[in-house]
Design an enzyme around this catalytic site. Structure first.
Site, PDB file in Angstrom:
ATOM      1  N   HIS A   1      15.962  44.647 -20.307  1.00 38.93           N
ATOM      2  CA  HIS A   1      15.906  43.849 -21.105  1.00 38.93           C
ATOM      3  C   HIS A   1      14.899  43.335 -21.917  1.00 38.93           C
ATOM      4  O   HIS A   1      15.301  42.089 -22.329  1.00 38.93           O
ATOM      5  CB  HIS A   1      16.534  42.901 -20.035  1.00 38.93           C
ATOM      6  CG  HIS A   1      17.596  42.647 -18.329  1.00 38.93           C
ATOM      7  ND1 HIS A   1      17.362  42.144 -17.850  1.00 38.93           N
ATOM      8  CD2 HIS A   1      18.049  43.681 -18.389  1.00 38.93           C
ATOM      9  CE1 HIS A   1      18.586  42.872 -17.021  1.00 38.93           C
ATOM     10  NE2 HIS A   1      18.814  44.062 -17.613  1.00 38.93           N
TER      11      HIS A   1
ATOM     12  N   ASP B   1      15.211  45.841 -15.409  1.00 38.62           N
ATOM     13  CA  ASP B   1      14.683  44.722 -16.076  1.00 38.62           C
ATOM     14  C   ASP B   1      13.971  44.072 -17.237  1.00 38.62           C
ATOM     15  O   ASP B   1      13.508  44.698 -18.004  1.00 38.62           O
ATOM     16  CB  ASP B   1      15.235  43.610 -14.258  1.00 38.62           C
ATOM     17  CG  ASP B   1      15.105  41.756 -14.939  1.00 38.62           C
ATOM     18  OD1 ASP B   1      15.014  41.795 -15.836  1.00 38.62           O
ATOM     19  OD2 ASP B   1      15.867  41.691 -13.763  1.00 38.62           O
TER      20      ASP B   1
END
Ligand SMILES: *[C@@H]1O[C@H](CO)[C@@H](O)[C@H](O)[C@H]1NC(C)=O
Ligand SMILES: *[C@@H]1O[C@H](CO)[C@@H](O)[C@H](O)[C@H]1NC(C)=O
Ligand SMILES: *[C@@H]1O[C@H](CO)[C@@H](O)[C@H](O)[C@H]1NC(C)=O
Length: 338
Positions: free
Chosen positions: A248, A225
Site C-alpha cells: 500500500h 499492506d
C-alpha cells in the site's frame, strides 16, 4: 601399484580430516572452549544447547545466551550461526544490558507452525536495550499464512530502544506487521528486506509510533499492506533509497482517531524511493474530526510505476464505511512535495 598407494593415501588423509573435523566440532561445545569464546565476548546459541533443527523450541537456549551476553560489559555479540534453523516461540530480549550489544543473525529463525495466541502480541521483542545492533544475512520467517484470517501478532518488535541498528536481515510472512518501532530514538534500519504475498492482510513492512530520529535506508519491501507506516508521536523520520511494492505504499497515520490524544507527526522525509505496483505512493490519512498537527513533510525524487494513487492526502479517512460524523476540528496537515 603406485596408483593404489595414491588412493590409500588419499583415504587415510580423508579419514584423518574427518576425525579432526569431529574433534573440533566436539571441542567447540566443550566447556573450556566455550568459556574461551565467552571471554572474547562471543556467545553462540549453540553453546547454550540450542538444537537448531527447526523443530525444537530454542527460546530457552536463546534467552540463556542473551542473559549471559547482556551482562557482559565488553560489547558482546550474541551469535546465531548460519546453516541452522532455530524454532522460536514467543521470546522477549530484555535490557538494560551492560554495554552495547550485537545480535549476529546469520542463521534462520522460524515461528511455530500453529496458532499460539489469541491476543495481539509479538513473536520476538527487544525491550529497553540501548546501543543494540541486529545484523546478518539470516531470515526470520513468521509462517504467517495460518494467521492471515485473524492477523494478530507482529514478528519483530523493538520497544524503548535508543541507538538501534538493524541491518541486512530478511523478514518473511509475518502474521501481521513485520517490524515495529515503539518509543525508540535514533533507530537505523538499513538494507533490510521484507517479503509477504500481496494478498496477506495487515502485513506492514516497518511500523513506527512515538519514535524519533528514525532512518530507513536501502530497504526493499514487498508486502500486503503498508511498506512503511508512520503513526502518531513520530518526529524526524527519513525513508531513503527504499523500494516498495506490492503493498500500500508509505503512509502516515491514521492520525487523530476517536480515542487518541492530539496527533503529532513532524519532519518526515521520503526521498529517492521507488514504488512498483502499490496502491498509493505516499499518503497521509487522518480521521475526520481528529485533532493535532502533521507538519513538515518532504516527498522528493520518488519513482512510481503502476501506482494507483501516487499522492493521497485523506482527511476523512474511514476504512470499510460506518464512521460517525465528527466535525469539531481537523488534523492540520502541511506538506511540501518536490
Ligand atoms: C550507549 O551509548 C551511549 C552513547 O555512546 C552511552 O552514553 C551509553 O552509556 C551506552 N549504553 C549502553 C548500555 O551501552
Ligand atoms: C537522493 O539522490 C540524489 C541523487 O543521487 C542525491 O544527491 C541526494 O543526496 C539523495 N537524497 C537523499 C536524502 O539521500
Ligand atoms: C523508475 O522505475 C522504473 C521501473 O522500475 C525504471 O525502469 C526506471 O529506470 C526508473 N527511473 C528512474 C529515473 O530511476
Amino acid at each position: 601399484m603406485l596408483k593404489r598407494q595414491g588412493i590409500w593415501a588419499g583415504r587415510t588423509f580423508f579419514v584423518l580430516l574427518l576425525v579432526l573435523a569431529v574433534r573440533s566440532a566436539a571441542a567447540a561445545r566443550s566447556p573450556v572452549l566455550a568459556a574461551k569464546a565467552r571471554k572474547q565476548g562471543r556467545y553462540s546459541v549453540l553453546d547454550f544447547h540450542a538444537a537448531g533443527d527447526g523443530k525444537t523450541d530454542d527460546a530457552p537456549a536463546f534467552l540463556e545466551a542473551w542473559q549471559t551476553a547482556c551482562s557482559d560489559g565488553s560489547s558482546p555479540v550474541l551469535v546465531i550461526p548460519g546453516g541452522w534453523t532455530f524454532l522460536l516461540s514467543k521470546i522477549r530480549f530484555q535490557g538494560s544490558c551492560k554495554s552495547p550489544i550485537t545480535v549476529q543473525l546469520d542463521g534462520n529463525i522460524v515461528a511455530p507452525n500453529y496458532i499460539w495466541t489469541a491476543e495481539s502480541d509479538n513473536l520476538l521483542t527487544f525491550y529497553r536495550i540501548d546501543n543494540l545492533t541486529v545484523a546478518g544475512n539470516g531470515q526470520i520467517d513468521g509462517r504467517g499464512a495460518i494467521w492471515w484470517s485473524c492477523y494478530n501478532h507482529k514478528l519483530l518488535a523493538f520497544a524503548y530502544c535508543n541507538n538501534l541498528w538493524v541491518r541486512n536481515i530478511h523478514l518473511k510472512d509475518s502474521a501481521e506487521k513485520h517490524m515495529t518501532l515503539y518509543r525508540c530514538s535514533q533507530a537505523h534500519v538499513d538494507s533490510v528486506s521484507v517479503t509477504a504475498p500481496a494478498h496477506s492482510p495487515n502485513t506492514d513492512g516497518i511500523n513506527m509510533a512515538l519514535s524519533d530520529h528514525v532512518y530507513i535506508s536501502s530497504c526493499s519491501m514487498q508486502t500486503g499492506d503498508d511498506c512503511v507506516s508512520i503513526l502518531s508521536g513520530t518526529t524526524d523520520a527519513y525513508v531513503t533509497d527504499t523500494t516498495c511494492g506490492p503493498g500500500h505504499g508509505i503512509s502516515v497515520g491514521s492520525l487523530g482517531g476517536a480515542n487518541s490524544k492530539s496527533a503529532l507527526v513532524e519532519r518526515i522525509t521520503v526521498s529517492n524511493c521507488s514504488f512498483v505496483g502499490t496502491l498509493t505512493g505516499v499518503r497521509i490519512k487522518s480521521w475526520q474530526g481528529g485533532t493535532g498537527k502533521a507538519n513538515g513533510f518532504l516527498f522528493e525524487n520518488l519513482n512510481m510505476t503502476a501506482v494507483r494513487f501516487p499522492i493521497d492526502i485523506d482527511q476523512f479517512y474511514c476504512p470499510p464505511g460506518n464512521c460517525p460524523t465528527r466535525v469539531k476540528s481537523s488534523t492540520l496537515i502541511s506538506t511540501l512535495i518536490t
